[in-house]
Write a protein that holds these residues in place. Structure first.
Motif, PDB file in Angstrom:
ATOM      1  N   VAL A 230     -12.936  -5.720  -8.984  1.00  0.00           N
ATOM      2  CA  VAL A 230     -13.749  -6.747  -8.337  1.00  0.00           C
ATOM      3  C   VAL A 230     -13.070  -8.100  -8.478  1.00  0.00           C
ATOM      4  O   VAL A 230     -12.980  -8.872  -7.512  1.00  0.00           O
ATOM      5  CB  VAL A 230     -15.161  -6.768  -8.956  1.00  0.00           C
ATOM      6  CG1 VAL A 230     -15.941  -7.944  -8.442  1.00  0.00           C
ATOM      7  CG2 VAL A 230     -15.889  -5.493  -8.651  1.00  0.00           C
ATOM      8  N   LEU A 231     -12.518  -8.360  -9.673  1.00  0.00           N
ATOM      9  CA  LEU A 231     -11.828  -9.630  -9.879  1.00  0.00           C
ATOM     10  C   LEU A 231     -10.542  -9.684  -9.046  1.00  0.00           C
ATOM     11  O   LEU A 231     -10.198 -10.723  -8.488  1.00  0.00           O
ATOM     12  CB  LEU A 231     -11.511  -9.821 -11.369  1.00  0.00           C
ATOM     13  CG  LEU A 231     -12.758  -9.947 -12.233  1.00  0.00           C
ATOM     14  CD1 LEU A 231     -12.371 -10.170 -13.679  1.00  0.00           C
ATOM     15  CD2 LEU A 231     -13.619 -11.097 -11.761  1.00  0.00           C
TER      16      LEU A 231
ATOM     17  N   LEU B 169     -10.078  -8.223  -6.173  1.00  0.00           N
ATOM     18  CA  LEU B 169     -10.537  -8.446  -4.799  1.00  0.00           C
ATOM     19  C   LEU B 169     -10.856  -9.928  -4.602  1.00  0.00           C
ATOM     20  O   LEU B 169     -10.492 -10.532  -3.593  1.00  0.00           O
ATOM     21  CB  LEU B 169     -11.789  -7.602  -4.588  1.00  0.00           C
ATOM     22  CG  LEU B 169     -12.071  -7.080  -3.195  1.00  0.00           C
ATOM     23  CD1 LEU B 169     -10.922  -6.256  -2.702  1.00  0.00           C
ATOM     24  CD2 LEU B 169     -13.341  -6.257  -3.202  1.00  0.00           C
ATOM     25  N   PHE B 170     -11.528 -10.469  -5.596  1.00  0.00           N
ATOM     26  CA  PHE B 170     -11.899 -11.872  -5.640  1.00  0.00           C
ATOM     27  C   PHE B 170     -10.670 -12.752  -5.422  1.00  0.00           C
ATOM     28  O   PHE B 170     -10.635 -13.609  -4.558  1.00  0.00           O
ATOM     29  CB  PHE B 170     -12.418 -12.107  -7.057  1.00  0.00           C
ATOM     30  CG  PHE B 170     -13.550 -13.039  -7.158  1.00  0.00           C
ATOM     31  CD1 PHE B 170     -14.834 -12.569  -7.061  1.00  0.00           C
ATOM     32  CD2 PHE B 170     -13.329 -14.377  -7.364  1.00  0.00           C
ATOM     33  CE1 PHE B 170     -15.886 -13.435  -7.170  1.00  0.00           C
ATOM     34  CE2 PHE B 170     -14.378 -15.240  -7.475  1.00  0.00           C
ATOM     35  CZ  PHE B 170     -15.666 -14.772  -7.384  1.00  0.00           C
TER      36      PHE B 170
ATOM     37  N   MET C  71      -8.858 -12.284  -2.029  1.00  0.00           N
ATOM     38  CA  MET C  71      -9.580 -12.906  -0.921  1.00  0.00           C
ATOM     39  C   MET C  71      -9.360 -14.406  -0.889  1.00  0.00           C
ATOM     40  O   MET C  71      -9.324 -15.011   0.168  1.00  0.00           O
ATOM     41  CB  MET C  71     -11.072 -12.619  -1.064  1.00  0.00           C
ATOM     42  CG  MET C  71     -11.436 -11.240  -0.636  1.00  0.00           C
ATOM     43  SD  MET C  71     -13.115 -11.098  -0.172  1.00  0.00           S
ATOM     44  CE  MET C  71     -13.980 -10.964  -1.565  1.00  0.00           C
ATOM     45  N   MET C  72      -9.223 -15.019  -2.078  1.00  0.00           N
ATOM     46  CA  MET C  72      -9.086 -16.468  -2.133  1.00  0.00           C
ATOM     47  C   MET C  72      -7.669 -16.913  -1.798  1.00  0.00           C
ATOM     48  O   MET C  72      -7.473 -18.021  -1.318  1.00  0.00           O
ATOM     49  CB  MET C  72      -9.430 -16.970  -3.531  1.00  0.00           C
ATOM     50  CG  MET C  72     -10.770 -16.546  -4.011  1.00  0.00           C
ATOM     51  SD  MET C  72     -12.008 -17.676  -3.490  1.00  0.00           S
ATOM     52  CE  MET C  72     -12.150 -18.637  -4.955  1.00  0.00           C
TER      53      MET C  72
ATOM     54  N   TYR D 264     -19.310  -3.983  -4.367  1.00  0.00           N
ATOM     55  CA  TYR D 264     -18.278  -3.862  -3.329  1.00  0.00           C
ATOM     56  C   TYR D 264     -18.840  -4.069  -1.930  1.00  0.00           C
ATOM     57  O   TYR D 264     -18.222  -4.737  -1.105  1.00  0.00           O
ATOM     58  CB  TYR D 264     -17.602  -2.497  -3.404  1.00  0.00           C
ATOM     59  CG  TYR D 264     -16.526  -2.468  -4.443  1.00  0.00           C
ATOM     60  CD1 TYR D 264     -15.303  -3.060  -4.192  1.00  0.00           C
ATOM     61  CD2 TYR D 264     -16.748  -1.903  -5.669  1.00  0.00           C
ATOM     62  CE1 TYR D 264     -14.330  -3.086  -5.152  1.00  0.00           C
ATOM     63  CE2 TYR D 264     -15.785  -1.913  -6.640  1.00  0.00           C
ATOM     64  CZ  TYR D 264     -14.573  -2.503  -6.376  1.00  0.00           C
ATOM     65  OH  TYR D 264     -13.622  -2.534  -7.324  1.00  0.00           O
TER      66      TYR D 264
ATOM     67  N   TRP E 241     -16.501 -10.757   3.198  1.00  0.00           N
ATOM     68  CA  TRP E 241     -15.130 -11.029   3.627  1.00  0.00           C
ATOM     69  C   TRP E 241     -14.894 -10.590   5.067  1.00  0.00           C
ATOM     70  O   TRP E 241     -14.284 -11.307   5.852  1.00  0.00           O
ATOM     71  CB  TRP E 241     -14.148 -10.312   2.700  1.00  0.00           C
ATOM     72  CG  TRP E 241     -12.729 -10.573   3.071  1.00  0.00           C
ATOM     73  CD1 TRP E 241     -12.004 -11.670   2.764  1.00  0.00           C
ATOM     74  CD2 TRP E 241     -11.887  -9.723   3.828  1.00  0.00           C
ATOM     75  NE1 TRP E 241     -10.748 -11.560   3.286  1.00  0.00           N
ATOM     76  CE2 TRP E 241     -10.651 -10.385   3.944  1.00  0.00           C
ATOM     77  CE3 TRP E 241     -12.054  -8.473   4.427  1.00  0.00           C
ATOM     78  CZ2 TRP E 241      -9.588  -9.822   4.633  1.00  0.00           C
ATOM     79  CZ3 TRP E 241     -11.000  -7.916   5.107  1.00  0.00           C
ATOM     80  CH2 TRP E 241      -9.779  -8.592   5.210  1.00  0.00           C
TER      81      TRP E 241
END
Lengths: 213, 361
Positions: A67-68, A70-71, A74-75, B150, B157
């Motif tokens: 999750v981190l 992905l975080f 994305m940024m 998720y 996103w």
């Protein structure tokens, strides 16, 4: 569907997902394929009756670490074209590393002690994998386990120490002070004489009200 | 035992035509799979109905708390309102925004609903009434509830919209933070119960003194922390910053319409019922009666289980009607600086307490 078929199914999904992690064009897709690889790995572990490890893999890696990831992905504004520039130059190094890992894996997995076949030892239904693991970790392997824990703690403290910087111009709030605030600190009750009937005076009062908001 | 009765009934039914051997020749080999599917349907269908009527209950409760009748036009007392809402959402057009990642945009609602449903596999509704009696049930639940994030992140996103993206970032940070406090609260429970099997945890609370044996007494701080963290995990008011209408329109699902939106709603309410069920199982004695005397322990356990879940769900709705939304920094402070230290201390306190003769559970 027997265990062997299931194993090959999970293994195929894992290999495909792992390949797509490095071939996907979009970095976000790479992260999601990595998640898929973790989940199917957990499936393989489950077939080996290592349910604690399998669920812990999903819980820790899929549920928190990825999750981190992905975080962050994305940024970031990742320019794929720029990342592909040095591809041919670094290819030999990458191939060398891959070859090394491959040789190591063949050595370990091909050794007589570890290649007893891929069938798991069958246990009774009341066999608790978690309990057995806990017993082993906290008795026979307590020193290596504690060592690993201390190493992780050290890494955590180091990561915080490296990234923590005090900014002088940052504005902070003091929560304790905020909670201790009373009505008298914030509110001032003013007695306003009743307005005269002229329209001009009413306008003044109205605009004053607005400012007080 | 129920399986044998049903098989007997089928045998009797097909023997009327003398076809039992022929039918069993076909379904016999796959009967275990059929039986599991039957059990899954027996959980999912009431759950979906519960979700539908929870939305009505929410609107009614909010209405009564704000001195207005709530929905009362569709059907008697508004009882057909959830059906009308469902039909409306079903017939709406699904619009994918320009520049959206189509595949992930469609997959995200399913990704948020699937873990919410999968977690129900290990929930016991009565003594022995459970789909999968797993030894590591508590861990499985933690893993499943942590996967729900998720759907939200990917939805935010892939929508290619700044409001949705901000909402999904907020939600991800919130869920990851509160999961830690939740995990530590569960560590206390499994310490006390000495098992990760949910059935065993409930049986551990049965000591003949009714509600005095339930774990909410020795673990009162954990009970409170777990429930509040559960409210935060499900993105419910007062922690619904991921949707924050006044700041980021509707957060992560702002671009969704029709069934995509409906699936997010189903997931949110299914998660609410799940958190309520878990609180009941781990702290409020699951299917056990509050007093272990005649009129109470004659009533079937399923009734107590569902009754307790309803009470916890009512508290969810009560929260929503009562508290204003938290500010984001207050939310993070509560999670990291209040809940996590408190749970860490309580793990040690409980572990030490259990070694003393004053441990009565």
């Amino acid at each position: 569907m027997n265990i062997e078929t299931l194993f090959y199914l999970f293994a195929a999904v894992t290999v495909y997902a792992a390949l797509r992690v490095i071939t996907a064009r979009n970095p976000l897709h790479s992260v999601l394929f990595l998640v898929l690889a973790f989940v199917s790995c957990a499936g393989i572990w489950m077939l080996l009756e290592a349910e604690f490890l399998a669920i812990a893999l999903v819980l820790v890696y899929v549920g928190a670490v990825m999750v981190l990831f992905l975080f962050v992905v994305m940024m970031l504004d990742i320019n794929i074209e720029q990342m592909r520039i040095g591809f041919l130059r670094w290819l030999p190094v990458g191939l060398l590393l891959a070859g090394l890992i491959g040789v190591q894996m063949v050595w370990v997995l091909g050794a007589r002690e570890t290649s007893a076949g891929m069938t798991a030892v069958q246990h009774a239904a009341d066999y608790s994998n978690t309990k057995e693991l806990g017993r082993l970790i906290y008795t026979d392997y307590v020193y290596p386990f504690e060592l690993a824990a201390v190493l992780l703690l050290l890494a955590m403290v180091a990561a915080i120490a490296l990234t923590l910087r005090k900014r002088r111009d940052a504005k902070r709030q003091n929560i304790g002070k905020q909670i201790r605030v009373t009505k008298q600190d914030r509110l001032r009750i003013v007695s306003v004489p009743s307005a005269s009937k002229s329209a001009a005076a009413q306008d003044v009062v109205a605009s004053d009200d607005h400012a007080a908001d | 035992m129920m399986e044998a009765q049903i098989l007997q009934f089928f045998q009797w039914f097909w023997n009327l035509f003398g076809l039992w051997d022929w039918v069993w020749g076909y379904i016999g080999p796959v009967w275990p799979v059929i039986w599991v599917v039957v059990k899954i349907v027996a959980i999912i269908v009431p759950l979906m109905l519960g979700v539908a009527y929870l939305t009505l209950a929410e609107r009614k409760v909010l209405g009564f708390m704000q001195v207005r009748p709530g929905p009362n036009r569709v059907g008697w007392w508004g009882l057909m309102q959830p059906i009308a809402d469902g039909v409306k959402l079903l017939f709406k057009e699904i619009i994918a925004p320009t520049g959206a990642n189509k595949f992930l945009f469609i997959a995200a609602p399913a990704l948020s609903l699937a873990p919410a449903l999968a977690a129900w596999a290990v929930i016991p509704f009565d003594d022995g009434l459970v789909l999968a009696n797993v030894n590591a049930g508590l861990l499985f639940l933690l893993a499943m509830t942590s996967l729900g994030v998720y759907g939200i992140i990917i939805a935010g996103w892939s929508s290619n919209s700044k409001y949705a993206f901000l909402g999904s970032l907020r939600s991800a940070a919130q869920i990851v933070s509160y999961e830690l406090a939740m995990g530590f609260a569960l560590v206390c429970v499994l310490l006390v119960a000495q098992s990760m099997n949910l059935g065993e945890i409930v049986r551990g609370q049965d000591n003949g003194y009714g509600l005095l044996g339930w774990y909410f007494i020795p673990l009162l701080p954990m009970f409170v922390v777990y429930f509040i963290a559960g409210v935060a995990e499900t993105n419910r008011s007062p922690f619904d910053l991921a949707e924050g209408e006044s700041e980021i329109v509707a957060g992560f699902h702002v671009e969704y319409s029709g069934m995509g939106f409906a699936l997010f709603f189903l997931a949110e309410y299914a998660n609410m019922i799940l958190i309520a069920a878990l609180t009941v199982l781990m702290f409020l004695g699951g299917w056990l009666p509050p007093l272990d005397i005649a009129p109470f322990n004659r009533i079937p356990g399923l009734f107590w289980m569902l009754g307790k879940i309803s009470v916890m769900l009512f508290i969810f709705l009560w929260f929503r009607a009562t508290f204003p939304r938290y500010r984001y920094d207050q939310l993070m402070r509560l999670g990291w600086k209040v809940f996590i230290p408190l749970t860490l201390v309580w793990v040690v306190v409980v572990a030490a307490w259990m070694q003393t003769p004053w441990w009565l559970w």
